[in-house]
Design a protein around this motif. Structure first.
Motif, PDB file in Angstrom:
ATOM      1  N   ASP A   1       5.467  38.310 -13.859  1.00  0.00           N
ATOM      2  CA  ASP A   1       6.439  38.626 -12.823  1.00  0.00           C
ATOM      3  C   ASP A   1       5.727  38.946 -11.508  1.00  0.00           C
ATOM      4  O   ASP A   1       4.739  39.688 -11.498  1.00  0.00           O
ATOM      5  N   ARG A   2       6.228  38.391 -10.423  1.00  0.00           N
ATOM      6  CA  ARG A   2       5.610  38.587  -9.109  1.00  0.00           C
ATOM      7  C   ARG A   2       5.553  40.064  -8.726  1.00  0.00           C
ATOM      8  O   ARG A   2       4.641  40.500  -8.017  1.00  0.00           O
ATOM      9  N   SER A   3       6.503  40.869  -9.208  1.00  0.00           N
ATOM     10  CA  SER A   3       6.493  42.292  -8.877  1.00  0.00           C
ATOM     11  C   SER A   3       5.330  43.039  -9.547  1.00  0.00           C
ATOM     12  O   SER A   3       5.031  44.174  -9.186  1.00  0.00           O
ATOM     13  N   ALA A   4       4.648  42.398 -10.492  1.00  0.00           N
ATOM     14  CA  ALA A   4       3.494  42.992 -11.159  1.00  0.00           C
ATOM     15  C   ALA A   4       2.191  42.673 -10.431  1.00  0.00           C
ATOM     16  O   ALA A   4       1.109  43.029 -10.893  1.00  0.00           O
ATOM     17  N   VAL A   5       2.294  42.009  -9.278  1.00  0.00           N
ATOM     18  CA  VAL A   5       1.124  41.573  -8.521  1.00  0.00           C
ATOM     19  C   VAL A   5       1.142  42.219  -7.145  1.00  0.00           C
ATOM     20  O   VAL A   5       2.173  42.243  -6.480  1.00  0.00           O
ATOM     21  N   THR A   6      -0.017  42.742  -6.714  1.00  0.00           N
ATOM     22  CA  THR A   6      -0.142  43.252  -5.355  1.00  0.00           C
ATOM     23  C   THR A   6      -1.302  42.548  -4.652  1.00  0.00           C
ATOM     24  O   THR A   6      -2.302  42.206  -5.280  1.00  0.00           O
ATOM     25  N   ILE A   7      -1.122  42.342  -3.353  1.00  0.00           N
ATOM     26  CA  ILE A   7      -2.174  41.796  -2.496  1.00  0.00           C
ATOM     27  C   ILE A   7      -2.363  42.792  -1.362  1.00  0.00           C
ATOM     28  O   ILE A   7      -1.392  43.164  -0.699  1.00  0.00           O
ATOM     29  N   ALA A   8      -3.607  43.224  -1.152  1.00  0.00           N
ATOM     30  CA  ALA A   8      -3.900  44.215  -0.126  1.00  0.00           C
ATOM     31  C   ALA A   8      -5.346  44.062   0.334  1.00  0.00           C
ATOM     32  O   ALA A   8      -6.146  43.411  -0.344  1.00  0.00           O
ATOM     33  N   PRO A   9      -5.699  44.658   1.469  1.00  0.00           N
ATOM     34  CA  PRO A   9      -7.103  44.640   1.865  1.00  0.00           C
ATOM     35  C   PRO A   9      -7.947  45.346   0.804  1.00  0.00           C
ATOM     36  O   PRO A   9      -7.500  46.326   0.194  1.00  0.00           O
ATOM     37  N   ALA A  10      -9.152  44.865   0.572  1.00  0.00           N
ATOM     38  CA  ALA A  10     -10.051  45.503  -0.389  1.00  0.00           C
ATOM     39  C   ALA A  10     -10.621  46.802   0.183  1.00  0.00           C
ATOM     40  O   ALA A  10     -11.030  47.681  -0.565  1.00  0.00           O
ATOM     41  N   GLY A  11     -10.622  46.924   1.516  1.00  0.00           N
ATOM     42  CA  GLY A  11     -11.135  48.129   2.169  1.00  0.00           C
ATOM     43  C   GLY A  11     -10.065  48.786   3.019  1.00  0.00           C
ATOM     44  O   GLY A  11      -8.865  48.582   2.789  1.00  0.00           O
ATOM     45  N   ASP A  12     -10.509  49.530   4.013  1.00  0.00           N
ATOM     46  CA  ASP A  12      -9.591  50.285   4.861  1.00  0.00           C
ATOM     47  C   ASP A  12      -9.022  49.491   6.026  1.00  0.00           C
ATOM     48  O   ASP A  12      -8.003  49.859   6.593  1.00  0.00           O
ATOM     49  N   ASP A  13      -9.698  48.414   6.438  1.00  0.00           N
ATOM     50  CA  ASP A  13      -9.265  47.640   7.605  1.00  0.00           C
ATOM     51  C   ASP A  13      -8.205  46.613   7.249  1.00  0.00           C
ATOM     52  O   ASP A  13      -8.229  46.032   6.168  1.00  0.00           O
ATOM     53  N   ASN A  14      -7.265  46.385   8.186  1.00  0.00           N
ATOM     54  CA  ASN A  14      -6.308  45.292   8.035  1.00  0.00           C
ATOM     55  C   ASN A  14      -7.111  44.000   8.172  1.00  0.00           C
ATOM     56  O   ASN A  14      -7.926  43.868   9.079  1.00  0.00           O
ATOM     57  N   THR A  15      -6.913  43.060   7.287  1.00  0.00           N
ATOM     58  CA  THR A  15      -7.760  41.877   7.267  1.00  0.00           C
ATOM     59  C   THR A  15      -7.046  40.669   6.690  1.00  0.00           C
ATOM     60  O   THR A  15      -6.094  40.809   5.945  1.00  0.00           O
TER      61      THR A  15
END
Length: 101
Positions: free
Chosen positions: A29-43
């Protein structure tokens, strides 16, 4: 039993392609997946994807888009029986530093 796995990608495109494969091919399910920066900066990753290239060269400035400041992390929660499939999807699309919990 539920499991979580994360991988870092050099480009947003690679991360999104891995997610599409995981969702469409393995039925997670797509709701079980997150995509985010690996660090603190927006990237948008560390490598330019096609959307970052204009007239055969890297775009000037960010034009309102996140800069290439760090890798993109994808995290997936799934049933333990899918461990190998999720890992293979990550690796196929360039996922590195795979972490499973």
């Amino acid at each position: 039993m539920s499991k979580t796995m994360s991988a870092d990608f050099k480009s947003r495109r690679d991360a999104e392609t891995a997610v599409e494969h995981i969702v469409q091919e393995h039925g997670i399910d797509r709701s079980a997946v997150t995509i985010a920066p690996a660090g603190d900066d927006n990237t948008a990753g560390t490598e330019a994807a096609r959307a970052d290239i204009e007239d055969g060269r890297l775009k000037e400035g960010t034009e309102g888009e996140p800069a290439l400041e760090g890798e993109i992390r994808v995290t997936v929660a799934f049933d333990e029986g899918l461990t190998e499939k999720v890992m293979t999807s990550f690796e196929t699309y360039g996922g590195r530093a795979i972490d499973a919990v």
